[in-house]
Motif scaffolding. Sequence first.
Motif, PDB file in Angstrom:
ATOM      1  N   LEU A  77      35.447  50.925  10.831  1.00 37.60           N
ATOM      2  CA  LEU A  77      35.803  51.833  11.919  1.00 37.60           C
ATOM      3  C   LEU A  77      36.161  51.107  13.214  1.00 37.60           C
ATOM      4  O   LEU A  77      37.074  51.530  13.939  1.00 37.60           O
ATOM      5  CB  LEU A  77      34.640  52.794  12.204  1.00 37.60           C
ATOM      6  CG  LEU A  77      34.143  53.654  11.036  1.00 37.60           C
ATOM      7  CD1 LEU A  77      32.943  54.474  11.487  1.00 37.60           C
ATOM      8  CD2 LEU A  77      35.257  54.555  10.526  1.00 37.60           C
ATOM      9  N   ILE A  78      35.425  50.046  13.527  1.00 37.46           N
ATOM     10  CA  ILE A  78      35.546  49.403  14.834  1.00 37.46           C
ATOM     11  C   ILE A  78      36.560  48.272  14.776  1.00 37.46           C
ATOM     12  O   ILE A  78      36.444  47.350  13.970  1.00 37.46           O
ATOM     13  CB  ILE A  78      34.181  48.869  15.308  1.00 37.46           C
ATOM     14  CG1 ILE A  78      33.142  49.997  15.336  1.00 37.46           C
ATOM     15  CG2 ILE A  78      34.314  48.236  16.696  1.00 37.46           C
ATOM     16  CD1 ILE A  78      31.726  49.526  15.622  1.00 37.46           C
ATOM     17  N   ILE A  84      34.934  53.895  22.442  1.00 33.10           N
ATOM     18  CA  ILE A  84      33.729  54.467  21.831  1.00 33.10           C
ATOM     19  C   ILE A  84      32.861  55.148  22.875  1.00 33.10           C
ATOM     20  O   ILE A  84      32.654  54.620  23.978  1.00 33.10           O
ATOM     21  CB  ILE A  84      32.916  53.377  21.114  1.00 33.10           C
ATOM     22  CG1 ILE A  84      33.700  52.823  19.916  1.00 33.10           C
ATOM     23  CG2 ILE A  84      31.563  53.927  20.649  1.00 33.10           C
ATOM     24  CD1 ILE A  84      32.988  51.705  19.179  1.00 33.10           C
ATOM     25  N   ILE A  85      32.321  56.309  22.511  1.00 38.03           N
ATOM     26  CA  ILE A  85      31.249  56.957  23.265  1.00 38.03           C
ATOM     27  C   ILE A  85      30.015  56.976  22.384  1.00 38.03           C
ATOM     28  O   ILE A  85      30.071  57.414  21.229  1.00 38.03           O
ATOM     29  CB  ILE A  85      31.631  58.383  23.691  1.00 38.03           C
ATOM     30  CG1 ILE A  85      32.742  58.336  24.752  1.00 38.03           C
ATOM     31  CG2 ILE A  85      30.413  59.134  24.234  1.00 38.03           C
ATOM     32  CD1 ILE A  85      33.218  59.705  25.218  1.00 38.03           C
ATOM     33  N   ALA A 103      35.243  46.325  20.361  1.00 37.15           N
ATOM     34  CA  ALA A 103      35.490  47.638  20.942  1.00 37.15           C
ATOM     35  C   ALA A 103      35.548  47.562  22.462  1.00 37.15           C
ATOM     36  O   ALA A 103      34.946  46.690  23.080  1.00 37.15           O
ATOM     37  CB  ALA A 103      34.399  48.619  20.514  1.00 37.15           C
ATOM     38  N   GLY A 104      36.268  48.495  23.042  1.00 35.50           N
ATOM     39  CA  GLY A 104      36.313  48.575  24.481  1.00 35.50           C
ATOM     40  C   GLY A 104      37.458  49.454  24.954  1.00 35.50           C
ATOM     41  O   GLY A 104      38.547  49.415  24.361  1.00 35.50           O
ATOM     42  N   PRO A 144      38.230  59.150  23.060  1.00 31.49           N
ATOM     43  CA  PRO A 144      37.601  58.114  22.229  1.00 31.49           C
ATOM     44  C   PRO A 144      38.185  58.076  20.826  1.00 31.49           C
ATOM     45  O   PRO A 144      38.655  59.087  20.302  1.00 31.49           O
ATOM     46  CB  PRO A 144      36.128  58.555  22.187  1.00 31.49           C
ATOM     47  CG  PRO A 144      36.179  60.041  22.355  1.00 31.49           C
ATOM     48  CD  PRO A 144      37.348  60.310  23.282  1.00 31.49           C
ATOM     49  N   ASP A 145      38.147  56.895  20.246  1.00 33.10           N
ATOM     50  CA  ASP A 145      38.480  56.735  18.826  1.00 33.10           C
ATOM     51  C   ASP A 145      37.268  57.052  17.957  1.00 33.10           C
ATOM     52  O   ASP A 145      37.415  57.481  16.813  1.00 33.10           O
ATOM     53  CB  ASP A 145      38.916  55.296  18.546  1.00 33.10           C
ATOM     54  CG  ASP A 145      40.156  54.904  19.324  1.00 33.10           C
ATOM     55  OD1 ASP A 145      41.250  55.390  18.989  1.00 33.10           O
ATOM     56  OD2 ASP A 145      40.025  54.106  20.280  1.00 33.10           O
ATOM     57  N   ILE A 146      36.071  56.798  18.508  1.00 34.24           N
ATOM     58  CA  ILE A 146      34.823  57.015  17.766  1.00 34.24           C
ATOM     59  C   ILE A 146      33.792  57.645  18.701  1.00 34.24           C
ATOM     60  O   ILE A 146      33.631  57.217  19.841  1.00 34.24           O
ATOM     61  CB  ILE A 146      34.245  55.696  17.216  1.00 34.24           C
ATOM     62  CG1 ILE A 146      35.257  54.979  16.321  1.00 34.24           C
ATOM     63  CG2 ILE A 146      32.957  55.955  16.439  1.00 34.24           C
ATOM     64  CD1 ILE A 146      34.795  53.593  15.879  1.00 34.24           C
TER      65      ILE A 146
END
Length: 238
Positions: A77-78, A84-85, A103-104, A144-146
């Motif tokens: 996923l990352i 990301i939240i 991530a960021g 967010p993506d995730i």
Amino acid sequence: MSDEEPPRRRMVKPPSGGLEAGRHKPARLKTAYRRTPSQQAWLERQINDPFSAEARAKGYRSRAAFKLSEIDDKLKLIKKGTKIIDLGCAPGGWIQIALERGAGPVVGVDLLEVDPLSPATIIQMDFTDPACGPRLMELLGGQPDIVLSDMAPNTVGHRETDHIRIVGLIELAVDFAVSVLKPGGSFVAKAFQGGETAEVIGRLKKHFEKVQHIKPKASRADSSEVFLAATGFKGPSI
């Protein structure tokens, strides 16, 4: 939510799984002075737990870091630049894994105060506060993506009441994820075996391409803890 601290009444922390301690005789604390039996048992378990030892060796804030790393190893996923939240982020183990994997930006929230983890942004706030969601989105600066959730509610020891609280918190996290995720995004949340309703699973299946339960090795075998992983977000209006 930390499992590197003695159990607190405000959080659900069922014993969570891991590797066998080996053939060595389990270590015991030399003194239980001023400790309750549950605190004594928790500390002895931590001493003998290989994931806790590895977390300390690697500088992770909790053994829970390995739960997310196992989930991400499985689902990939990352990626670099993934937004990301993280809901219920204390003490920060999941944020550490997210940052480690590129991530960021990453934004986290918890009822507890969390020591800074640069370059992530962490706020101390109640996620059930209606102002929390918009604040998280403002800090993230985009969809967010995730959305991750390691949240767990206060429990009162009454099975039906605790079940309602667990389901209610998962539903809030699902509502938030469905309202903010990018198309193709993912949602990962802590749940408990038998603790989520068919309605929650049904809603996730409506909005995501794939929904599955994952039991990481870092989640203790005698724990009812599992994780819901929903991938391939189809959009909020499906």
